[in-house]
Design a protein around this motif. Sequence first.
Motif, PDB file in Angstrom:
ATOM      1  N   THR A  77       0.823  -1.207   0.000  1.00  0.00           N
ATOM      2  CA  THR A  77       0.000   0.000   0.000  1.00  0.00           C
ATOM      3  C   THR A  77       0.861   1.263   0.000  1.00  0.00           C
ATOM      4  OG1 THR A  77      -1.755  -1.173   1.198  1.00  0.00           O
ATOM      5  CG2 THR A  77      -1.829   1.228   1.227  1.00  0.00           C
ATOM      6  N   VAL A  78       1.879   1.292   0.864  1.00  0.00           N
ATOM      7  CA  VAL A  78       2.750   2.472   0.951  1.00  0.00           C
ATOM      8  C   VAL A  78       3.491   2.697  -0.366  1.00  0.00           C
ATOM      9  CG1 VAL A  78       4.793   3.421   2.094  1.00  0.00           C
ATOM     10  CG2 VAL A  78       3.008   2.317   3.448  1.00  0.00           C
ATOM     11  N   SER A 261      -9.469  -4.326 -16.152  1.00  0.00           N
ATOM     12  CA  SER A 261      -8.148  -4.192 -15.527  1.00  0.00           C
ATOM     13  C   SER A 261      -8.245  -3.991 -14.023  1.00  0.00           C
ATOM     14  CB  SER A 261      -7.388  -3.019 -16.155  1.00  0.00           C
ATOM     15  OG  SER A 261      -7.195  -3.218 -17.536  1.00  0.00           O
ATOM     16  N   PHE A 262      -9.241  -3.210 -13.587  1.00  0.00           N
ATOM     17  CA  PHE A 262      -9.390  -2.938 -12.159  1.00  0.00           C
ATOM     18  C   PHE A 262      -9.663  -4.217 -11.380  1.00  0.00           C
ATOM     19  CE2 PHE A 262     -12.131  -2.092  -8.503  1.00  0.00           C
ATOM     20  CZ  PHE A 262     -11.338  -1.217  -7.775  1.00  0.00           C
ATOM     21  N   PHE A 263     -10.668  -4.982 -11.797  1.00  0.00           N
ATOM     22  CA  PHE A 263     -11.041  -6.181 -11.042  1.00  0.00           C
ATOM     23  C   PHE A 263      -9.985  -7.277 -11.177  1.00  0.00           C
ATOM     24  CE2 PHE A 263     -15.268  -4.203 -11.331  1.00  0.00           C
ATOM     25  CZ  PHE A 263     -15.644  -4.306 -10.003  1.00  0.00           C
ATOM     26  N   TYR A 264      -9.338  -7.364 -12.337  1.00  0.00           N
ATOM     27  CA  TYR A 264      -8.263  -8.354 -12.494  1.00  0.00           C
ATOM     28  C   TYR A 264      -7.105  -8.037 -11.561  1.00  0.00           C
ATOM     29  CZ  TYR A 264      -4.212 -10.698 -14.464  1.00  0.00           C
ATOM     30  OH  TYR A 264      -3.062 -11.444 -14.616  1.00  0.00           O
ATOM     31  N   GLU A 265      -6.683  -6.769 -11.541  1.00  0.00           N
ATOM     32  CA  GLU A 265      -5.565  -6.383 -10.683  1.00  0.00           C
ATOM     33  C   GLU A 265      -5.943  -6.480  -9.208  1.00  0.00           C
ATOM     34  OE1 GLU A 265      -1.637  -5.274 -10.036  1.00  0.00           O
ATOM     35  OE2 GLU A 265      -2.665  -5.842 -11.895  1.00  0.00           O
ATOM     36  N   LEU A 266      -7.185  -6.181  -8.872  1.00  0.00           N
ATOM     37  CA  LEU A 266      -7.653  -6.277  -7.487  1.00  0.00           C
ATOM     38  C   LEU A 266      -7.491  -7.694  -6.957  1.00  0.00           C
ATOM     39  CD1 LEU A 266      -9.075  -4.557  -5.243  1.00  0.00           C
ATOM     40  CD2 LEU A 266     -11.245  -5.447  -6.118  1.00  0.00           C
ATOM     41  N   GLY A 267      -7.827  -8.668  -7.794  1.00  0.00           N
ATOM     42  CA  GLY A 267      -7.698 -10.059  -7.368  1.00  0.00           C
ATOM     43  C   GLY A 267      -6.283 -10.600  -7.467  1.00  0.00           C
ATOM     44  N   MET A 268      -5.624 -10.365  -8.611  1.00  0.00           N
ATOM     45  CA  MET A 268      -4.320 -10.988  -8.856  1.00  0.00           C
ATOM     46  C   MET A 268      -3.224 -10.404  -7.978  1.00  0.00           C
ATOM     47  SD  MET A 268      -2.809 -13.400 -10.347  1.00  0.00           S
ATOM     48  CE  MET A 268      -4.060 -13.941 -11.523  1.00  0.00           C
ATOM     49  N   SER A 269      -3.240  -9.081  -7.741  1.00  0.00           N
ATOM     50  CA  SER A 269      -2.200  -8.500  -6.898  1.00  0.00           C
ATOM     51  C   SER A 269      -2.320  -8.995  -5.462  1.00  0.00           C
ATOM     52  CB  SER A 269      -2.266  -6.970  -6.934  1.00  0.00           C
ATOM     53  OG  SER A 269      -3.482  -6.499  -6.386  1.00  0.00           O
ATOM     54  N   GLU A 405      -5.187   0.392 -12.353  1.00  0.00           N
ATOM     55  CA  GLU A 405      -4.547  -0.794 -11.794  1.00  0.00           C
ATOM     56  C   GLU A 405      -3.806  -0.466 -10.492  1.00  0.00           C
ATOM     57  OE1 GLU A 405      -2.110  -2.087 -15.002  1.00  0.00           O
ATOM     58  OE2 GLU A 405      -3.703  -3.228 -15.979  1.00  0.00           O
ATOM     59  N   SER A 406      -3.198   0.720 -10.437  1.00  0.00           N
ATOM     60  CA  SER A 406      -2.492   1.129  -9.219  1.00  0.00           C
ATOM     61  C   SER A 406      -3.452   1.256  -8.046  1.00  0.00           C
ATOM     62  CB  SER A 406      -1.773   2.465  -9.450  1.00  0.00           C
ATOM     63  OG  SER A 406      -0.786   2.340 -10.439  1.00  0.00           O
ATOM     64  N   ILE A 407      -4.625   1.827  -8.306  1.00  0.00           N
ATOM     65  CA  ILE A 407      -5.632   1.961  -7.244  1.00  0.00           C
ATOM     66  C   ILE A 407      -6.066   0.580  -6.752  1.00  0.00           C
ATOM     67  CG2 ILE A 407      -7.986   2.740  -6.745  1.00  0.00           C
ATOM     68  CD1 ILE A 407      -7.475   5.035  -8.737  1.00  0.00           C
ATOM     69  N   ALA A 408      -6.251  -0.350  -7.682  1.00  0.00           N
ATOM     70  CA  ALA A 408      -6.644  -1.712  -7.299  1.00  0.00           C
ATOM     71  C   ALA A 408      -5.572  -2.375  -6.450  1.00  0.00           C
ATOM     72  CB  ALA A 408      -6.912  -2.545  -8.554  1.00  0.00           C
ATOM     73  N   SER A 409      -4.298  -2.178  -6.794  1.00  0.00           N
ATOM     74  CA  SER A 409      -3.214  -2.790  -6.018  1.00  0.00           C
ATOM     75  C   SER A 409      -3.080  -2.158  -4.642  1.00  0.00           C
ATOM     76  CB  SER A 409      -1.891  -2.678  -6.781  1.00  0.00           C
ATOM     77  OG  SER A 409      -1.479  -1.334  -6.887  1.00  0.00           O
ATOM     78  N   LEU A 410      -3.549  -0.908  -4.498  1.00  0.00           N
ATOM     79  CA  LEU A 410      -3.578  -0.276  -3.174  1.00  0.00           C
ATOM     80  C   LEU A 410      -4.668  -0.869  -2.302  1.00  0.00           C
ATOM     81  CD1 LEU A 410      -3.206   3.527  -4.044  1.00  0.00           C
ATOM     82  CD2 LEU A 410      -1.440   2.002  -3.215  1.00  0.00           C
ATOM     83  N   LEU A 411      -5.813  -1.173  -2.906  1.00  0.00           N
ATOM     84  CA  LEU A 411      -6.977  -1.631  -2.152  1.00  0.00           C
ATOM     85  C   LEU A 411      -6.886  -3.106  -1.755  1.00  0.00           C
ATOM     86  CD1 LEU A 411      -9.833   0.119  -4.188  1.00  0.00           C
ATOM     87  CD2 LEU A 411      -8.860   0.848  -1.997  1.00  0.00           C
ATOM     88  N   SER A 412      -6.273  -3.931  -2.597  1.00  0.00           N
ATOM     89  CA  SER A 412      -6.310  -5.381  -2.360  1.00  0.00           C
ATOM     90  C   SER A 412      -5.718  -5.805  -1.023  1.00  0.00           C
ATOM     91  CB  SER A 412      -5.625  -6.124  -3.514  1.00  0.00           C
ATOM     92  OG  SER A 412      -4.259  -5.784  -3.596  1.00  0.00           O
TER      93      SER A 412
END
Length: 476
Positions: A77-78, A261-269, A405-412
């Motif tokens: 996240t950071v 891209s958002f939902f894929y990155e949210l899950g995969m990251s 994608e960056s936002i999704a990787s922050l949230l996951s």
Amino acid sequence: MLSNKVLAKQQDISSSSSSSSDMEGMKLMLHLLLPLCVHWIAEEMTVSVLVDVITNALCPGDSTCTEAIYLNGLQQTVVGIFKMVVLPLLGQLADEYGRKPMLLLTISTSIFPFAILACNQSTGFVYAYYVLRTISYILSQGSIFCIAVAYAADVVEENKRAAAFSWITGLCSASHVLGNLLALFLPEKYIFPVSIALLILSPIYIQLFLVETVKRAPNGDQDSACLAKTIKIIQKRYKSMKDAATIVMSSPTLRGISLVSFFYELGMSGITYVLMYYLKAAFGFDKNQFSEILMLVGIGSIVSQMLVLPLINPLVGEKVILCIGLLASIAYALFNGLAWAAWVPFMSATFKVVVVLVRPATYAIISRASSSKNQYKAYDRGHSIDMYVRLFVKGKAQGFVAGVESIASLLSPLVMSPLTSWFLSSSAPFNCKGFSIVCASVCMMISLCYACLLKPGVPSSCDSEDDIEAPLLSES
């Protein structure tokens, strides 16, 4: 007759000049690719052993380490937050001060965190490693590749840049395979010393052999304060994202691929950051099993991206490849999350070989959709449509999707870290250690649904207007 001889002589001179330029470009690329390869090998060879080192330090005698999972999530996240500012700032500094000093800075940051672990692997030193590694990721993750691509664009002719970029990505995948191969056969006590030696070798080689390609501006143009430069970067970033949002919202295809891209990155990251700790807790995996899985994925990824993708793309198109990749990602998540034996993660790794096709298919769809005539009009109203505007719009669209994608990787990590820790603990409501990974597969299912609704080959209503421009657009 004389004019023919003169013309032939001129062609020979031109051909000789072009050949000399190509050789010089290849020499410069060699001096770039060699230290990058060594750097990537050195970083990759530590991946499989880090899980054991961190777990033993933070949770001695326990195969499940909740603290490590939370620390990894916090680090992700950071890093994601700061990268949104640091990455474009480093890009601008590379344009102003040169590629070489920025490469030296970003590559050198990896030395210090691993030096800490090479000295001591106790709890305090592991915490120090996390602090230094977080700083290293902020400065180097993504920026090394971007600066390398910029350097390649400086030294390689325009019609050969695509091949040069593919060399960089292909070498990155090959380096990961070599790094995991070294980790597999080297004893654990030698991994960090060897990695540090290679990490030190890379910046030394760059300092000695890499040729700078950027001519620095006079000092008077570089006296602006760092804070003012950072504020300027943030303002430019905001304006850039605003322009990109205008472009993306004007196209159903680009809106759809953004959601994909958002939902894929949210899950995969989320899966990527907890998978190794889950496999260690559930099946007792060590560095050898991790190295074998990573090697299997790396070798398969090289084959699928460099051989399979170019063959099947003309036959089925980007949308079908994207859907196949997302189906494989769902299977990958489910088999890992519901793994009932130690061999199942190895089988699921074969799906990851297909999953890697998601990203190139996504970029291809973005490129095709942003080539649509109404996309140029959304940004360049009242002006002629030239090649600069085409490339500008494509860059904006890809930048917007990268931001999503960056936002999704922050949230996951906010969901995956506590969920993984809960189901790996003794207080789990039911026995399913990989339940968080199963939940992540739902994100990929949503992504697949949006992908099935995409119509990348169908032009929008605006594209039927101004037929006089149709030949120009069809050439892109």
